[in-house]
Enzyme design. Structure first.
Site, PDB file in Angstrom:
ATOM      1  N   THR A   1     -11.632   2.785 -12.084  1.00 11.98           N
ATOM      2  CA  THR A   1     -10.854   4.021 -12.287  1.00 11.98           C
ATOM      3  C   THR A   1      -9.378   3.744 -12.531  1.00 11.98           C
ATOM      4  O   THR A   1      -8.657   4.618 -13.022  1.00 11.98           O
ATOM      5  CB  THR A   1     -10.984   4.940 -11.062  1.00 11.98           C
TER       6      THR A   1
ATOM      7  N   CYS B   1      -5.881   3.776  -3.514  1.00 12.84           N
ATOM      8  CA  CYS B   1      -5.989   4.802  -2.475  1.00 12.84           C
ATOM      9  C   CYS B   1      -5.632   4.224  -1.112  1.00 12.84           C
ATOM     10  O   CYS B   1      -5.597   3.011  -0.922  1.00 12.84           O
ATOM     11  CB  CYS B   1      -7.419   5.357  -2.400  1.00 12.84           C
TER      12      CYS B   1
ATOM     13  N   CYS C   1      -3.546   7.501  -6.187  1.00 12.55           N
ATOM     14  CA  CYS C   1      -4.481   8.620  -6.065  1.00 12.55           C
ATOM     15  C   CYS C   1      -3.705   9.881  -5.702  1.00 12.55           C
ATOM     16  O   CYS C   1      -2.933   9.889  -4.737  1.00 12.55           O
ATOM     17  CB  CYS C   1      -5.515   8.309  -4.986  1.00 12.55           C
TER      18      CYS C   1
ATOM     19  N   CYS D   1      -5.398  11.501  -2.052  1.00  5.46           N
ATOM     20  CA  CYS D   1      -5.069  11.003  -0.707  1.00  5.46           C
ATOM     21  C   CYS D   1      -3.605  10.623  -0.548  1.00  5.46           C
ATOM     22  O   CYS D   1      -3.149  10.374   0.572  1.00  5.46           O
ATOM     23  CB  CYS D   1      -5.955   9.821  -0.344  1.00  5.46           C
TER      24      CYS D   1
ATOM     25  N   ASP E   1      15.041  -5.733  34.632  1.00  9.31           N
ATOM     26  CA  ASP E   1      15.398  -4.329  34.815  1.00  9.31           C
ATOM     27  C   ASP E   1      14.824  -3.812  36.134  1.00  9.31           C
ATOM     28  O   ASP E   1      13.636  -3.983  36.430  1.00  9.31           O
ATOM     29  CB  ASP E   1      14.849  -3.515  33.642  1.00  9.31           C
TER      30      ASP E   1
END
Length: 511
Positions: free
Chosen positions: A37, A41, A72, A75, A450
């Site tokens: 594609t 993502c 994308c 998302c 401390d």
């Protein structure tokens, strides 16, 4: 810790399992690039899980963009919480990423980044390309693209103003980058956002209203909200900061001027209202807010490691505790020194007097900025009160900061920062560790001297001399100790302001 990084880079099997289960804990740690594609993502993307043969995993969005993949738009991988690796790692790549997020390249180019890190431009580019899959310019470009998308989708600002605010050199560069990264024009990106999320942006949300923006800053859950809220409220300095009805308001210096921020911790995100004097400061301001609240931490991984170490403890740790960072290194150091040997409330009183007398006045709900080191060096003697030796030490530190002899920024190593701090008169091991921890988001500093940490360790039944099993999360262990000791001394339902908090050992013992 939850991660997919092995000694040789990303572990394909771990990454693929995270994607197959849509595990949001991995968001920000890597991106999934799908070759069929051409899209990358975040691991938790709700889309159908791609076949193993079609995916590759990359450490950064910049690496994906460098390889020709586009983001994308479902998302929004650039909107995930930042990678916790930039805090847990202290190597050159991690330190460079912290400075890139702060906008160093936008302000001074690659030479400024290389100079801050102490490397040549060529060596820096070689290391970043090998470690992160992209050089410094590509990494900065990815940050600009993220800032542009944020402004396009959450404001009504004109595209020309967005291009300027995001750090692009021209409208054409802005348009080309948005098209390349998101595969649509800026106008289409805005129209898509309005269709999917509704047009809920109030009219005039942009520079015409003093640069007012409202953003959602995501974080990985869980988050110990009570601890962060106590820390912010107990240390708020009148005139500079305010805590009211669960909202923290603060004025701060930015690279091109100043900003006022309003923060409210909500489930899954922090609502941030920003009023910017100069819109170019959006990205570095957001980076500093995330650093202040430790929003990029991996709480599940940290909690699991600490719980394993605490198997012999008397009581469980509270989940999702954070280590507060800071907005500005010099301010952190000077405020810490002002607060030595006195209570939190007394420290805020002394600091408030300094701010109201020497701070730069600005318009807005918070009337002052914290005074610069130069101003404190020149005029601090007229305002600071308390032991003569402590005042002299503060003034000497202010002079070192003003002259550039002492440099405090997030791109330095912990060893270098601690060495330089310990070389200063009036700065002992506790102060050096405390400042290093908060300045660099160093996860592995145990404040073992401390007094409050020691009290908390006794309540937990923890032997602080046996620290090996807590690495590399000893800073978070220190926060658990603090919280437990403070809760023991105050009302059960809330953390109040104790007589003493992070003062540690007496001043004489710190030298």
């Amino acid at each position: 810790m939850v991660d997919c990084v092995s000694a040789n880079g990303l572990d394909f099997e771990r990454c693929y399992r995270a994607v197959a289960t849509r595990d949001a804990r991995f968001d920000g740690q890597f991106v999934t690039a799908v070759r069929t594609t051409g899209i990358y993502c975040r691991p938790s993307c709700p889309a159908i899980t791609p076949k193993r043969s079609n995916v590759t995993f990359l450490p950064t969005a910049a690496a994906a963009q460098q390889s020709g993949f586009r983001a994308c738009r479902r998302c929004l991988p650039d909107a995930a919480p930042g990678s916790p690796l930039w805090n847990t790692r202290a190597d050159l790549a991690a330190r460079a990423m912290r400075l890139i997020a702060d906008g160093v390249i936008e302000r001074g180019g690659v030479p400024a980044l290389a100079d801050a890190l102490g490397y040549s431009q060529r060596q820096l580019t070689r290391v970043l390309s090998a470690e992160l899959g992209a050089g410094p310019l590509a990494l900065a470009r990815a940050h600009r693209a993220h800032t542009a998308r944020l402004l396009i989708q959450t404001t009504r600002m004109p595209m020309s103003d967005i291009a300027f605010a995001a750090g692009f050199a021209s409208i054409r560069q802005f348009n080309d980058t948005v098209r390349e990264v998101f595969a649509v024009s800026p106008t289409t990106l805005r129209e898509e956002s309005r269709r999917l999320r509704g047009d809920a942006i109030p009219n005039g949300n942009g520079p015409s209203v003093n640069g007012l923006l409202t953003l959602r800053l995501p974080y990985r859950e869980p988050l110990d909200r009570s601890w962060l809220e106590w820390f912010l409220s107990a240390h708020a300095v009148p005139g500079l900061e305010q805590w009211e009805d669960g909202v923290y308001t603060r004025a701060l210096r930015t690279p091109h001027g100043y900003a006022t921020v309003r923060l409210q911790v909500l489930p899954g995100h922090v609502r941030a209202g920003l009023t910017l004097h100069d819109m170019r400061d959006l990205a570095p301001t957001v980076a500093r807010l995330r650093h202040l609240l430790d929003l990029d931490a991996d709480p599940v991984g940290i909690d699991d490691a600490l719980d394993a170490g605490n198997r012999r403890g008397r009581m469980p740790f509270s989940p999702g505790i954070r280590v507060p960072g800071c907005f500005d290194g010099p301010e952190l150091l000077l405020r810490t020194m002002i607060g030595q040997q006195i209570s939190v409330s007394a420290a805020t009183t002394h600091t408030s007097r300094l701010v109201e007398t020497l701070g730069d006045p600005i318009p807005g709900p918070m009337p002052y900025l914290f005074p610069s080191a130069e101003t404190i060096a020149d005029r601090g003697a007229d305002v600071l009160t308390g032991p003569v030796r402590r005042t002299a030490s503060i003034l000497n530190v202010a002079r070192a900061l003003a002259s550039g002899d002492l440099v405090l920024h997030s791109g330095r190593t912990a060893a270098d920062v601690r060495r330089d701090l310990l070389a200063l008169d009036g700065v002992g091991p506790w102060t050096a560790d405390y400042v290093t921890m908060r300045l660099l988001a160093d996860p592995d500093i145990l404040l073992h001297t401390d007094l409050v940490v020691r009290r908390g360790a006794a309540l937990f039944g923890i032997d602080l001399s046996d620290t090996g099993r807590w690495a590399p999360w000893r800073s978070y262990l220190s926060m658990h100790m603090w919280k437990r000791a403070l809760a023991e001394r105050t009302a059960p339902a809330r953390l109040g302001s104790p007589p003493m908090m992070n003062r540690g050992m007496p001043l004489a013992a710190r030298r």
